[in-house]
Design an enzyme around this catalytic site. Structure first.
Site, short mmCIF file in Angstrom:
data_model
loop_
_atom_site.label_atom_id
_atom_site.label_comp_id
_atom_site.label_asym_id
_atom_site.label_seq_id
_atom_site.Cartn_x
_atom_site.Cartn_y
_atom_site.Cartn_z
N GLU A 185 3.69 -4.26 10.93
CA GLU A 185 2.01 -3.95 10.51
C GLU A 185 1.32 -3.93 11.69
O GLU A 185 0.36 -3.42 11.81
CB GLU A 185 1.53 -4.98 9.52
CG GLU A 185 2.36 -4.91 8.23
CD GLU A 185 1.42 -5.41 6.97
OE1 GLU A 185 1.54 -4.82 6.02
OE2 GLU A 185 0.70 -6.57 7.30
N THR A 212 7.45 -3.13 18.65
CA THR A 212 8.01 -1.97 19.13
C THR A 212 8.88 -1.38 18.29
O THR A 212 9.42 -0.14 18.57
CB THR A 212 8.93 -2.19 20.35
OG1 THR A 212 9.83 -3.39 19.94
CG2 THR A 212 7.97 -2.82 21.59
N ALA A 249 10.52 4.15 8.29
CA ALA A 249 11.49 4.88 9.21
C ALA A 249 11.68 6.04 8.50
O ALA A 249 11.65 7.43 8.98
CB ALA A 249 12.79 4.17 9.45
N LEU A 258 15.49 0.43 11.76
CA LEU A 258 16.44 -1.00 11.63
C LEU A 258 17.90 -0.53 11.57
O LEU A 258 18.74 -1.34 12.00
CB LEU A 258 16.09 -1.64 10.59
CG LEU A 258 14.68 -2.23 10.70
CD1 LEU A 258 14.42 -3.30 9.43
CD2 LEU A 258 14.42 -2.71 11.78
N LYS A 301 -6.16 -2.61 17.21
CA LYS A 301 -5.42 -3.74 17.92
C LYS A 301 -5.47 -3.20 19.52
O LYS A 301 -5.25 -2.32 19.86
CB LYS A 301 -3.85 -3.73 17.70
CG LYS A 301 -2.87 -4.60 18.51
CD LYS A 301 -1.63 -4.36 18.08
CE LYS A 301 -0.66 -5.35 19.04
NZ LYS A 301 0.80 -4.99 18.56
#
Length: 495
Positions: free
Chosen positions: A50, A339, A17, A328, A79
């Protein structure tokens, strides 16, 4: 509000972050701002974010980050979606992919044509009409513009922080090593004036970004912003995490495996696998969770599982006075749909669009908080769906999830889809129709009826359309290389 011109931005905390914030600020406004980031080597980062979603490509495009350079630096792999195993029932499996399913018309989406096809005996699974989903099942991938293949990344989160630090420092960000001991507030306005480190050094600023994780040192400990708890909808409050050796080539999928009291993630990077168990401490002890995780490893653990405690919910104000809580520090849903990094980047872009260069005005603060609240609540609903729409009754945890109350906003969306097959998505929602339909159908919510627009297509025409669409997907997939071969040629790891 404070009309003081914003010249100095102080970021409290590093990790993903913090360095995403530094990268965004220096790239966008670096010539107009002094950007300082404070982090301490004594404080470890969570380091388990990750898996990402396709919005990260847009974020990197805005920053001008070279994809191959990034993927090499972070041990990255591709992914294409998430494989959900044991969620509807034990032994059941479906994939939520990043791709578009079928072809819609203006009056109704593809699920209506698929539902009519089922009625006509064309019983191919819904996922057979999605290129990305089928490529993921086959373990194949290539970057393609015709047709476009939608993708995201698996990455080493710690390496990503280092990559962004190097990127940000080149653009002028200044890093200060130290532990924050005190937050100094203006006695009249309550705004943050400076941060005092354990060394005694005082760092002054005009705008502060709180990236101190769950501790929320600025937004909560200093400004007492308040927190809205979502544990009544999201029952997991703990995780244990480790890394394991890879025993097979990396697949282009995150695996989310539902267990007795929560679920396990498996994230395949180029030379290892990140894995962890998310669970409810009401139903499972930390020691039992650790042992369960170790018992489910396919390779060798790199280290003993680390325990992470969290409380799902959101800070009541993402922006409070002259402090913006990012990551967070501002709230946490849980990692099921990957997300967290999206919410970081989205709030940073929102801050850039509303940046108070000429001083903080309440209208800017209010607009930021209104948008951030709406966004995270919509993401929350999508994640709650996975836990609630289950047929599992084999443990107390899953019986609780089946019967727990859910947000009215989610309940009305599920009712509409079940009864009519219709779904309506707001312009600013993260998860689009394809995501909702893949997950709802995957979790056993099959509509009772379809839109009459599907009847405009005759039976023979519908059969040709559906069979032809599946065949076109398979034709493309036969030409794609295996995911592992793509990585070896495109971005061999530097780690």
């Amino acid at each position: 509000m404070n009309k003081q011109t914003i010249n100095r931005v102080v970021i409290a905390g590093g990790g993903t972050a913090g360095w995403m914030a530094a990268a965004t600020l220096t790239k966008s406004l670096g010539t107009q701002l002094e950007v300082t980031l404070i982090e301490s080597d004594e404080i470890g980062t969570i380091g388990v974010g990750e898996a990402t979603i396709p919005t990260m490509l847009s974020f990197h495009h805005l920053l001008g980050i070279d994809e191959q350079e990034f993927m090499k630096a972070v041990n990255g792999s591709i992914k294409l979606g998430i494989s959900f195993e044991n969620w509807l029932e034990r032994g059941d499996k479906y994939i939520h992919s990043f791709g578009k399913t079928g072809k819609e018309c203006w009056a109704g989406e593809f699920q209506h044509f698929w539902l009519k096809g089922l009625e006509q005996g064309i019983d191919a699974p819904f996922g057979d009409y999605c290129l990305e989903l089928q490529a993921a099942k086959e373990g194949k991938f290539a970057i393609s513009k015709d047709p476009w293949i939608n993708y995201a990344y698996h990455m080493d989160a710690t390496a990503y922080g280092k990559f962004l630090r190097k990127f940000s420092e080149k653009l002028g960000a200044k890093r200060i090593e130290g532990m924050i001991e005190k937050v100094n507030l203006n006695i009249d306005t309550g705004f943050i004036e400076s941060l005092q480190l354990k060394s005694g050094q005082i760092i002054e600023g005009d705008l502060f970004i709180d990236c101190t994780g769950f501790r929320s040192v600025l937004s909560e400990q200093a400004l007492h912003t308040g927190y809205e708890d979502w544990s009544n909808w999201l029952p997991c409050d703990s995780a244990v995490a480790t890394q394991e050796t890879a025993v097979a080539p990396p697949i282009p999928l995150t695996r989310a495996i539902a267990l007795d009291h929560g679920w396990q993630w498996k994230i395949p990077l180029q030379n290892r696998v990140g894995t962890g168990l998310v669970y409810s401490s009401r139903y499972q002890s930390d020691d039992n969770a650790k042992q369960t995780l170790l018992d489910n490893l396919e390779g060798e653990a790199f280290f003993d599982p680390k325990v992470i405690k969290f409380r799902t919910g959101r800070r009541l104000k993402g922006w409070n006075k002259n402090c913006i809580a990012i990551g967070l520090a501002g709230g946490f849903i849980e990692p099921l749909e990957s997300t967290t990094i999206f919410l970081i980047s989205s709030n940073l872009i929102r801050l850039m669009r509303l940046f108070p260069i000429n001083g903080i005005e309440q209208v800017l603060v209010d607009e930021f908080n209104k948008q951030a609240k709406a966004e995270i609540e919509l993401v929350r609903d999508f994640v709650v769906l996975h836990f609630h729409a289950t047929r599992r009754t084999d443990t107390a945890f899953w019986r609780h999830c089946r019967t727990m109350p859910i947000p009215d906003s989610l309940s009305s969306r599920l009712d509409l889809f079940l009864e009519t097959g219709r779904i309506f998505i707001g312009a600013e929602e993260l998860f689009r129709v394809d995501s909702w339909t893949q997950v709802m159908i995957g979790q056993g919510i099959v509509p009772k009826q379809y839109h009459p627009v599907a009847n405009l297509m005759g039976d023979d025409e519908l059969r040709r359309f559906l069979n032809g669409y599946r065949a076109s997907i398979q034709n493309i997939i036969t030409k794609l290389p295996m995911h592992g071969d793509f990585l070896k040629h495109y971005c061999p790891t530097e780690i």
